[in-house]
Design an enzyme around this catalytic site. Structure first.
Site, PDB file in Angstrom:
ATOM      1  N   ASN A  12       0.895  -1.257  -0.042  1.00 10.81           N
ATOM      2  CA  ASN A  12      -0.041   0.078   0.046  1.00 10.81           C
ATOM      3  C   ASN A  12       0.953   1.256  -0.066  1.00 10.81           C
ATOM      4  O   ASN A  12       1.444   1.687   1.048  1.00 10.81           O
ATOM      5  CB  ASN A  12      -0.990  -0.065   1.270  1.00 10.81           C
ATOM      6  CG  ASN A  12      -1.772   1.442   1.428  1.00 10.81           C
ATOM      7  OD1 ASN A  12      -1.795   2.104   0.337  1.00 10.81           O
ATOM      8  ND2 ASN A  12      -2.244   1.344   2.631  1.00 10.81           N
ATOM      9  N   LYS A  14       0.028   4.314  -0.206  1.00 11.19           N
ATOM     10  CA  LYS A  14      -0.457   5.553   0.340  1.00 11.19           C
ATOM     11  C   LYS A  14      -0.366   6.670  -0.359  1.00 11.19           C
ATOM     12  O   LYS A  14      -0.529   6.625  -1.555  1.00 11.19           O
ATOM     13  CB  LYS A  14      -0.152   5.654   1.950  1.00 11.19           C
ATOM     14  CG  LYS A  14       0.012   4.437   2.791  1.00 11.19           C
ATOM     15  CD  LYS A  14       0.046   4.555   4.253  1.00 11.19           C
ATOM     16  CE  LYS A  14       0.167   3.161   4.994  1.00 11.19           C
ATOM     17  NZ  LYS A  14       0.137   3.440   6.350  1.00 11.19           N
ATOM     18  N   HIS A  98      -9.506   0.720   5.000  1.00 17.88           N
ATOM     19  CA  HIS A  98      -8.111   0.942   5.639  1.00 17.88           C
ATOM     20  C   HIS A  98      -8.366   2.013   6.642  1.00 17.88           C
ATOM     21  O   HIS A  98      -9.406   2.713   6.665  1.00 17.88           O
ATOM     22  CB  HIS A  98      -7.094   1.562   4.740  1.00 17.88           C
ATOM     23  CG  HIS A  98      -5.739   1.705   5.135  1.00 17.88           C
ATOM     24  ND1 HIS A  98      -5.322   2.486   6.082  1.00 17.88           N
ATOM     25  CD2 HIS A  98      -4.774   0.630   4.869  1.00 17.88           C
ATOM     26  CE1 HIS A  98      -4.131   2.176   6.547  1.00 17.88           C
ATOM     27  NE2 HIS A  98      -3.814   1.084   5.836  1.00 17.88           N
ATOM     28  N   GLU A 100      -6.744   4.166   7.968  1.00 21.86           N
ATOM     29  CA  GLU A 100      -6.601   5.826   7.664  1.00 21.86           C
ATOM     30  C   GLU A 100      -7.665   6.249   7.008  1.00 21.86           C
ATOM     31  O   GLU A 100      -8.136   7.356   7.154  1.00 21.86           O
ATOM     32  CB  GLU A 100      -5.279   6.116   6.935  1.00 21.86           C
ATOM     33  CG  GLU A 100      -4.091   5.727   7.882  1.00 21.86           C
ATOM     34  CD  GLU A 100      -2.889   5.200   6.961  1.00 21.86           C
ATOM     35  OE1 GLU A 100      -2.738   5.347   5.887  1.00 21.86           O
ATOM     36  OE2 GLU A 100      -1.793   4.524   7.751  1.00 21.86           O
ATOM     37  N   GLU A 170      -5.579  -5.501  10.638  1.00 17.85           N
ATOM     38  CA  GLU A 170      -4.552  -4.373  10.642  1.00 17.85           C
ATOM     39  C   GLU A 170      -4.753  -3.797  12.030  1.00 17.85           C
ATOM     40  O   GLU A 170      -5.597  -2.600  11.937  1.00 17.85           O
ATOM     41  CB  GLU A 170      -4.509  -3.381   9.580  1.00 17.85           C
ATOM     42  CG  GLU A 170      -4.223  -4.117   8.160  1.00 17.85           C
ATOM     43  CD  GLU A 170      -3.596  -2.836   7.158  1.00 17.85           C
ATOM     44  OE1 GLU A 170      -2.445  -2.912   6.876  1.00 17.85           O
ATOM     45  OE2 GLU A 170      -4.393  -1.855   7.218  1.00 17.85           O
ATOM     46  N   GLY A 176       2.310   1.861  10.877  1.00 14.06           N
ATOM     47  CA  GLY A 176       2.940   3.061  10.647  1.00 14.06           C
ATOM     48  C   GLY A 176       3.845   3.597  11.972  1.00 14.06           C
ATOM     49  O   GLY A 176       4.429   4.368  11.996  1.00 14.06           O
ATOM     50  N   SER A 216       3.235  -2.496  10.575  1.00 12.90           N
ATOM     51  CA  SER A 216       4.986  -2.500  10.397  1.00 12.90           C
ATOM     52  C   SER A 216       5.232  -3.874  10.218  1.00 12.90           C
ATOM     53  O   SER A 216       6.312  -4.231  10.850  1.00 12.90           O
ATOM     54  CB  SER A 216       5.063  -2.126  11.880  1.00 12.90           C
ATOM     55  OG  SER A 216       4.709  -0.852  12.258  1.00 12.90           O
TER      56      SER A 216
HETATM   57  C1  PEP Z   1      -0.729  -0.180   5.892  1.00 14.77           C
HETATM   58  O1  PEP Z   1      -0.780   0.776   5.413  1.00 14.77           O
HETATM   59  O2  PEP Z   1      -1.759  -0.860   5.588  1.00 14.77           O
HETATM   60  C2  PEP Z   1       0.405  -0.595   6.972  1.00 14.77           C
HETATM   61  C3  PEP Z   1       0.205  -1.721   7.356  1.00 14.77           C
HETATM   62  O3  PEP Z   1       1.279   0.380   7.126  1.00 14.77           O
HETATM   63  P1  PEP Z   1       2.700  -0.038   7.618  1.00 14.77           P
HETATM   64  O4  PEP Z   1       3.226  -1.477   7.164  1.00 14.77           O
HETATM   65  O5  PEP Z   1       3.493   1.197   7.265  1.00 14.77           O
HETATM   66  O6  PEP Z   1       2.578  -0.284   9.176  1.00 14.77           O
END
Ligand code: PEP
Length: 254
Positions: A12, A14, A98, A100, A170, A176, A216
């Site tokens: 992703n 973003k 997601h 976010e 998630e 992040g 992460s």
């Molecule tokens: C994500 O954006 O779905 C995500 C898991 O980000 P990150 O790997 O940076 O934590």
């Protein structure tokens, strides 16, 4: 993971990458994919780069996803992108729900539900994201929140439709932050999700459906996560922005 499910690693991107940067990253990923490839690999660039990346990955096993979609097929919805526009741009998958989007753009389980149905209707594979916040985890509410996101987000979907989804767990506190869920923490929730699916749509669909972990993920922790029986791959944010780290995760995610 269980060997009957093909693992998936999805990047992703973003709100990162200009068109030219996205093309370079896609090209580097294509060139570095392991042969033979035993993992489904997906990239989700920003909308502006979808067409260019689609051209770049043509003829490769890399699949294209969008990061969001609107549920209407056309009309006066300024700023929105329809499912058909995504298939037209070359997308096969779309990330829906997601955290976010939920946190910054008012996404709810109800809008997630509408988007899933519209995406399926257009022939897209939804990657449906669910997960709890840190406060919810600390209040021991994780499984209640997950159940509610599943109940409302997947409302009205039959077994055949659920069977076309990819789920992504998630935990919001892990996205992040550099703070990954332990394999045991993730496995507990993945197992719960699969159990919920089994109850709702039967064991054949539940056993065949992939549940990705996101939060992460790095080349250093992917292997331990993938060893958990109900983790079938990863949704990767930060570590998907460089070909080298993403390709390592792909190679280790097999
Ligand atoms: C994500 O954006 O779905 C995500 C898991 O980000 P990150 O790997 O940076 O934590």
């Amino acid at each position: 993971m269980t060997q009957t499910r093909t693992p998936m690693v999805a990047g992703n991107w973003k709100m990162h990458k200009t068109v030219a940067e996205a093309q370079i990253l896609a090209r580097e990923i294509c060139r570095g994919l392991p042969v033979p490839l035993t993992v489904d690999v997906v990239v989700a660039p920003p909308y502006t780069a979808l067409t260019a990346v689609a051209r770049e990955i043509q003829g490769s096993p890399l699949a294209l996803a969008a990061q969001d979609v609107f549920w209407e097929s056309q009309g006066a919805f300024t700023g929105a992108i329809s499912p058909m526009m995504l298939t037209d741009a070359g997308c096969r998958l779309v990330i829906i729900g997601h955290s976010e989007r939920r946190q910054y753009f008012g996404e709810t389980d109800d809008s997630v539900n509408k988007k899933i149905k519209a995406a399926l209707q257009a022939g897209l594979t939804p990657i449906v994201c669910i997960g709890e916040t840190l406060a919810q985890r600390e209040a021991q509410e994780t499984l209640t929140i997950i159940a509610s996101q599943l109940n409302n987000g997947l409302l009205g979907l039959g077994p055949a439709e659920v069977g076309r989804l990819v789920m992504a767990y998630e935990p919001v506190w892990a996205i992040g932050t550099g703070r990954t869920a332990t394999p045991a923490q993730a496995q507990e929730v993945h197992h719960f999700i699969r159990h919920w699916l089994r109850d709702q749509v039967g064991s054949t669909v539940a056993e065949g459906l992939r549940i990705l972990y996101g939060g992460s993920v790095t080349p250093e922790n992917i292997r331990d996560l993938m060893d958990a029986p109900d983790i079938d791959g990863a949704l990767v944010g930060g570590a998907s922005l460089q070909a080298a780290s993403f390709l390592k995760i792909v190679a280790l995610g097999a």
